[in-house]
Design a protein around this motif. Structure first.
Motif, PDB file in Angstrom:
ATOM      1  N   ILE A 179       1.059  -1.134  -0.017  1.00  0.00           N
ATOM      2  CA  ILE A 179      -0.148  -0.165  -0.193  1.00  0.00           C
ATOM      3  C   ILE A 179       0.909   1.181  -0.064  1.00  0.00           C
ATOM      4  N   HIS A 180       1.901   1.233   0.789  1.00  0.00           N
ATOM      5  CA  HIS A 180       2.990   2.402   0.784  1.00  0.00           C
ATOM      6  C   HIS A 180       3.323   2.749  -0.290  1.00  0.00           C
ATOM      7  N   GLU A 181       3.932   1.568  -0.912  1.00  0.00           N
ATOM      8  CA  GLU A 181       4.540   1.819  -2.470  1.00  0.00           C
ATOM      9  C   GLU A 181       3.678   2.321  -3.537  1.00  0.00           C
ATOM     10  N   ALA A 183       0.824   3.882  -3.071  1.00  0.00           N
ATOM     11  CA  ALA A 183       0.586   5.308  -2.495  1.00  0.00           C
ATOM     12  C   ALA A 183       1.719   6.230  -2.935  1.00  0.00           C
ATOM     13  N   HIS A 184       2.814   5.702  -3.097  1.00  0.00           N
ATOM     14  CA  HIS A 184       3.866   6.737  -3.408  1.00  0.00           C
ATOM     15  C   HIS A 184       3.525   7.222  -5.181  1.00  0.00           C
ATOM     16  N   LEU A 185       2.979   6.351  -5.828  1.00  0.00           N
ATOM     17  CA  LEU A 185       2.675   6.657  -7.278  1.00  0.00           C
ATOM     18  C   LEU A 185       1.655   7.943  -7.325  1.00  0.00           C
ATOM     19  N   ASN A 189       6.427  11.600  -1.940  1.00  0.00           N
ATOM     20  CA  ASN A 189       6.875  11.897  -0.724  1.00  0.00           C
ATOM     21  C   ASN A 189       6.222  11.438   0.410  1.00  0.00           C
ATOM     22  N   HIS A 190       6.766  11.715   1.836  1.00  0.00           N
ATOM     23  CA  HIS A 190       6.035  11.041   2.839  1.00  0.00           C
ATOM     24  C   HIS A 190       5.414  12.371   3.440  1.00  0.00           C
ATOM     25  N   SER A 191       4.300  13.100   2.796  1.00  0.00           N
ATOM     26  CA  SER A 191       3.818  14.223   3.231  1.00  0.00           C
ATOM     27  C   SER A 191       2.348  14.002   3.970  1.00  0.00           C
ATOM     28  N   SER A 193      -0.399  14.247   2.957  1.00  0.00           N
ATOM     29  CA  SER A 193      -1.582  13.576   1.983  1.00  0.00           C
ATOM     30  C   SER A 193      -1.210  12.082   1.594  1.00  0.00           C
ATOM     31  N   PHE A 194       0.175  11.927   1.620  1.00  0.00           N
ATOM     32  CA  PHE A 194       0.751  10.594   1.328  1.00  0.00           C
ATOM     33  C   PHE A 194       0.082   9.713   2.568  1.00  0.00           C
ATOM     34  N   TRP A 195       0.412   9.995   3.558  1.00  0.00           N
ATOM     35  CA  TRP A 195      -0.203   9.190   4.870  1.00  0.00           C
ATOM     36  C   TRP A 195      -1.722   8.921   4.966  1.00  0.00           C
TER      37      TRP A 195
HETATM   38 ZN   LIG Z   1       8.100   5.751   1.284  1.00  0.00          ZN
END
Ligand SMILES: [Zn+2]
Length: 221
Positions: A179-181, A183-185, A189-191, A193-195
């Motif tokens: 899911i983490h990877e 979401a990076h698409l 970044n790790h902002s 909005s990313f989390w």
């Molecule tokens: Zn990451």
């Protein structure tokens, strides 16, 4: 008081403790033994603390899984591993127990890694397909990686890399990294909005992230 003295044209004294817990003193060419001993004595507390730190780190890192240790992890579960000369392949897993028939530890290790990578490919392929659909995020391709202490990465071209060692972790952890990877698409970044994206598909992402930090040495067996 110390195990090794290295003299050189340096100007100051220094102490270091190596991984064998040896005390190594580096000193200027002209320093007297009395001065060196005094210096070491003055740093006795630091030396003891440092030795303890190295000792504890070593103990925590001692592997508990491996064929030769008689147990293995697979998708978060512990399985017994036994030597059995009657099996035809080097390694065999029937869903309950691992059997191996090689005396050669290098060969054992290679077969095990190969097996893990194969399983990782199957399981992750399945999970990434599921979450790519759920999250409505398309990736270009994904591949198995062998990175040192990195669970996953994602290139700007849309290629996702996932560490084969994840196959040792529980499925919830594998899902978190997938899911983490993905979401990076959407967010490279790790902002916040990313989390936010991650939390939509893994509400326990914080504990999963911590699990990975804490159990790093389990997966890098
Ligand atoms: Zn990451």
């Amino acid at each position: 008081m110390f195990d090794k003295l290295v003299r050189s044209s340096r100007r100051t004294l220094s102490i270091e403790i190596n991984s064998k817990l040896e005390v190594i003193v580096r000193s200027p060419n002209r320093a007297s033994i009395a001065d060196i001993n005094n210096f070491v004595l003055k740093h006795k507390n630091w030396i003891d603390q440092k030795k303890n730190f190295i000792r504890n780190k070593k103990a925590a890192k001692a592997p508990i899984y491996g064929l030769e240790l008689g147990k293995l992890l697979f998708i978060g579960k512990e399985y017994e591993a036994v030597k059995d000369n009657s099996i035809k392949s080097i390694l065999n897993f029937d869903g309950k127990i691992f059997k191996y028939n090689s005396e050669n530890t290098v060969q054992q290790r290679q077969s095990l890694e190969l097996w893990y990578k194969l399983q990782a490919r199957k399981v992750i392929e399945n999970r990434i397909t599921i979450f790519s659909d759920q999250m409505n995020i398309k990736y270009k391709k994904w591949r198995i990686s062998n990175a040192e202490h990195r669970w996953g990465s994602c290139s700007s071209k849309g290629t996702i890399s996932l560490n084969w060692r994840l196959i040792l972790a529980p499925l919830t952890i594998i899902d978190y990294v997938v899911i983490h990877e993905l979401a990076h698409l959407k967010q490279m970044n790790h902002s916040i909005s990313f989390w936010n994206i991650v939390s939509l598909y893994d509400s326990n992402f914080k504990s999963h992230r911590n699990w990975l930090k804490k159990n790093d040495s389990l997966l890098y067996f």
